[in-house]
Design a protein around this motif. Sequence first.
Motif, PDB file in Angstrom:
ATOM      1  N   VAL A  26       1.397  -1.099   0.045  1.00 38.84           N
ATOM      2  CA  VAL A  26      -0.048  -0.113   0.168  1.00 38.84           C
ATOM      3  C   VAL A  26       0.616   1.145  -0.057  1.00 38.84           C
ATOM      4  CG1 VAL A  26      -1.657   1.229   1.299  1.00 38.84           C
ATOM      5  CG2 VAL A  26      -2.226  -1.685   1.253  1.00 38.84           C
ATOM      6  N   ASP A  27       0.313   1.877  -0.746  1.00 37.83           N
ATOM      7  CA  ASP A  27       1.354   3.685  -1.004  1.00 37.83           C
ATOM      8  C   ASP A  27      -0.134   4.289  -0.353  1.00 37.83           C
ATOM      9  OD1 ASP A  27       3.344   5.382  -1.528  1.00 37.83           O
ATOM     10  OD2 ASP A  27       3.337   5.353  -3.849  1.00 37.83           O
ATOM     11  N   THR A  28       0.305   5.970   0.051  1.00 36.86           N
ATOM     12  CA  THR A  28      -0.555   6.290   0.213  1.00 36.86           C
ATOM     13  C   THR A  28       0.282   8.575  -0.075  1.00 36.86           C
ATOM     14  OG1 THR A  28       0.843   7.081   2.511  1.00 36.86           O
ATOM     15  CG2 THR A  28      -0.870   5.700   2.746  1.00 36.86           C
ATOM     16  N   ALA A  29      -1.029   9.230  -0.162  1.00 31.67           N
ATOM     17  CA  ALA A  29      -1.368  10.607  -0.890  1.00 31.67           C
ATOM     18  C   ALA A  29      -1.945  11.423  -0.273  1.00 31.67           C
ATOM     19  CB  ALA A  29      -1.269  10.743  -2.534  1.00 31.67           C
ATOM     20  N   GLU A  30      -1.710  12.431   0.707  1.00 31.42           N
ATOM     21  CA  GLU A  30      -2.531  13.714   1.463  1.00 31.42           C
ATOM     22  C   GLU A  30      -2.937  14.713   0.670  1.00 31.42           C
ATOM     23  OE1 GLU A  30      -1.031  14.101   4.596  1.00 31.42           O
ATOM     24  OE2 GLU A  30      -0.231  12.335   5.586  1.00 31.42           O
ATOM     25  N   SER A  31      -2.685  14.108  -1.173  1.00 35.46           N
ATOM     26  CA  SER A  31      -2.723  15.488  -2.130  1.00 35.46           C
ATOM     27  C   SER A  31      -3.278  15.038  -3.099  1.00 35.46           C
ATOM     28  CB  SER A  31      -2.964  16.453  -1.692  1.00 35.46           C
ATOM     29  OG  SER A  31      -1.648  16.450  -2.345  1.00 35.46           O
ATOM     30  N   GLY A  32      -4.636  16.076  -3.567  1.00 31.50           N
ATOM     31  CA  GLY A  32      -4.196  15.496  -5.557  1.00 31.50           C
ATOM     32  C   GLY A  32      -3.307  15.314  -6.213  1.00 31.50           C
ATOM     33  N   GLU A  33      -2.252  16.972  -5.497  1.00 28.49           N
ATOM     34  CA  GLU A  33      -1.627  16.854  -6.242  1.00 28.49           C
ATOM     35  C   GLU A  33      -0.118  15.532  -6.595  1.00 28.49           C
ATOM     36  OE1 GLU A  33      -3.246  19.108  -4.878  1.00 28.49           O
ATOM     37  OE2 GLU A  33      -3.404  20.400  -5.352  1.00 28.49           O
ATOM     38  N   GLU A  34      -0.276  14.947  -4.807  1.00 33.49           N
ATOM     39  CA  GLU A  34       1.239  14.686  -4.778  1.00 33.49           C
ATOM     40  C   GLU A  34       0.484  13.098  -5.384  1.00 33.49           C
ATOM     41  OE1 GLU A  34       2.541  11.861  -0.431  1.00 33.49           O
ATOM     42  OE2 GLU A  34       0.839  13.457  -0.248  1.00 33.49           O
ATOM     43  N   ALA A  35      -0.322  11.915  -5.677  1.00 32.85           N
ATOM     44  CA  ALA A  35      -1.576  11.786  -6.220  1.00 32.85           C
ATOM     45  C   ALA A  35      -0.409  11.630  -7.628  1.00 32.85           C
ATOM     46  CB  ALA A  35      -2.319  11.564  -6.300  1.00 32.85           C
ATOM     47  N   LEU A  36      -0.858  12.677  -8.365  1.00 37.19           N
ATOM     48  CA  LEU A  36      -0.492  12.827  -9.311  1.00 37.19           C
ATOM     49  C   LEU A  36       0.625  12.399  -9.319  1.00 37.19           C
ATOM     50  CD1 LEU A  36      -2.926  15.921 -10.561  1.00 37.19           C
ATOM     51  CD2 LEU A  36      -2.900  13.030 -11.093  1.00 37.19           C
ATOM     52  N   ARG A  37       1.676  12.980  -8.552  1.00 37.45           N
ATOM     53  CA  ARG A  37       3.187  12.531  -9.208  1.00 37.45           C
ATOM     54  C   ARG A  37       3.169  11.818  -8.887  1.00 37.45           C
ATOM     55  NH1 ARG A  37       3.088  17.518  -6.001  1.00 37.45           N
ATOM     56  NH2 ARG A  37       3.390  16.665  -4.049  1.00 37.45           N
ATOM     57  N   LYS A  38       3.354  10.621  -7.633  1.00 36.33           N
ATOM     58  CA  LYS A  38       2.998   9.495  -7.555  1.00 36.33           C
ATOM     59  C   LYS A  38       2.774   8.397  -8.796  1.00 36.33           C
ATOM     60  CE  LYS A  38       4.019   8.724  -2.976  1.00 36.33           C
ATOM     61  NZ  LYS A  38       3.685   8.423  -1.555  1.00 36.33           N
ATOM     62  N   VAL A  39       1.903   8.344  -9.280  1.00 33.11           N
ATOM     63  CA  VAL A  39       1.109   8.105 -10.588  1.00 33.11           C
ATOM     64  C   VAL A  39       2.009   8.113 -12.015  1.00 33.11           C
ATOM     65  CG1 VAL A  39      -0.747   7.996 -12.319  1.00 33.11           C
ATOM     66  CG2 VAL A  39      -1.266   7.786  -9.859  1.00 33.11           C
ATOM     67  N   LEU A  40       2.796   9.280 -12.003  1.00 35.53           N
ATOM     68  CA  LEU A  40       3.562   9.453 -13.108  1.00 35.53           C
ATOM     69  C   LEU A  40       4.883   8.538 -12.762  1.00 35.53           C
ATOM     70  CD1 LEU A  40       3.560  13.609 -13.175  1.00 35.53           C
ATOM     71  CD2 LEU A  40       2.694  11.395 -14.878  1.00 35.53           C
ATOM     72  N   THR A  41       5.279   8.336 -11.614  1.00 33.14           N
ATOM     73  CA  THR A  41       6.154   7.555 -12.048  1.00 33.14           C
ATOM     74  C   THR A  41       6.280   5.991 -11.330  1.00 33.14           C
ATOM     75  OG1 THR A  41       6.623   8.268  -9.097  1.00 33.14           O
ATOM     76  CG2 THR A  41       7.960   9.500 -10.791  1.00 33.14           C
ATOM     77  N   THR A  42       4.655   5.549 -10.552  1.00 30.56           N
ATOM     78  CA  THR A  42       4.734   4.197 -10.320  1.00 30.56           C
ATOM     79  C   THR A  42       3.448   4.008 -10.728  1.00 30.56           C
ATOM     80  OG1 THR A  42       5.934   4.107  -8.161  1.00 30.56           O
ATOM     81  CG2 THR A  42       5.012   2.530  -7.763  1.00 30.56           C
TER      82      THR A  42
END
Length: 530
Positions: A26-42
Amino acid sequence: MILIVDDRRENILPLKKILELHRFVVDTAESGEEALRKVLTTSYSVIILDVQMPDMDGFEVANAIAGFSKARFTSIIFLSAVNTEKKFITKGYTSGGVDYLTKPVDADILVLKVKTLHKLYEQQQELRAAQDSLRKEVEVRKQAQEVLTERMQELQGVLASLPQVAFTVASNGQLEYVNEYWFRYAPSSSTFPAVYADDNVWDEWKRSLTDGGEFTREVRLKDLNTGDYRYHLLRIIPIRQQGNLTRWIGTFTDIHPQKQAAELLEREVEVRTNELRVKNAELERTNHELQQFTWVVSHDLKEPLRKIQLLNDTIKEKYLKDNPEATPYLDRTIRSSARMATLINDLLSYTQLSAPEAFHPTDLNSLLTDLLQDFEDVTAKKGAIVDVGPIPVLDVIPTRIRQVFQNLISNALKFAKENVPPVITIRAERIDTKDINGCPVPDGAYCRIVVQDNGIGFDEKFLDRIFVIFQRLHNRTNYEGTGIGLAIARKNIEKHHGIISARSRVNEGASFILVLPVKQAANESVSETR
């Protein structure tokens, strides 16, 4: 991997703990911007996305993720505690979500949905990997087919340029390609040429087709234009790729002219062989008659010679004892008669060499000991020394080999230096080949015997002459002889399937080299060497 996106950490932790208990990463993100950054790399199999978030709500994040190629196979589950109306649920699905859950969420239901979507993601990944592999394989096969097509075109171009009947056959035995010469012997490109009636070449080819081996045969093909059968050499070779037989390449080479020439030559050889048989029979009769003639003539010539010698001796003793002028002339007549008798005896010995005789294992040391007793008077008179080394037992004709040594020893004593005692050595060794210069080996198949003297020798430029009948290197006044002795020796050695030669220098002695087989062929006797 699962991504949980929520602006409130107290909502993230319980979900994360539940999913990790079910062995999810499980990975987590606490905002939409953080989620988008993670989706770009993982890459994520499932994203659990909260709808109500500051700055970017869940719908906006979902719309943004939909534009990422890396996340096009990722499933999105919306979670909402406030927006539970139908229009929000509809918006969630239209934003790219696969499910829309309202809080409080049943943990078991959520886990089951995540498991299902995660398994679906893995199956999609496997399917995409299989599709990629299949696509690559198709591409490789396509390239291989293109290369194969090019090679086949090249092969067909080569076969078309050959001045032979050329063809290719598929692995199942069906004709693939034939060049233009094919149609001279076959009516179509799908049928094999017609062969002579009693020729079962195509049945044999079928067996070779099963075995997968090269096939070569002489065949007679029917020329469709003339109806004649022509000889051809058929050769069909298998072509393999990576160990698998893919096709056969075959040619028919016209060998009719060569075959006709060979048949004509065979007929001519047969005719000539028959003629030679007749000639040999005639030659044997003539040779036999000549031997009889020589024997009779020699016998008839020797009788008057004996009378001439006897009468000359009688006249010298009774009537010319006191006539010193006549005595030298009569002595010359007596010596000439003796030379004539010797010549007749030597000629008789030479002609008798053609008679067949059997080989026997013979102790040459014993033979030489016996022979040297005949020379005791001469060796004693000249003070000669004869040294004989050990000689192995050889298969020989004893009387003939004795004659050889008798002539060689006699010559060594005859052609000695004046006032120098003759020294004659006889040595033997086994060698590997029938060659004067063969290498010594303990168990060699041949024996080399060297008879060496310290006499006057001769110039080796006359080597070929000394073994020819009636050829002499010295005048008769100084050295007696008929010029037949070495010719007899050579003929005897040839009867033994051996060779004879000599080495010498003027005034430095001579060495006569004999090379004889240790064992002759079983039960063999020899006739005259021609």
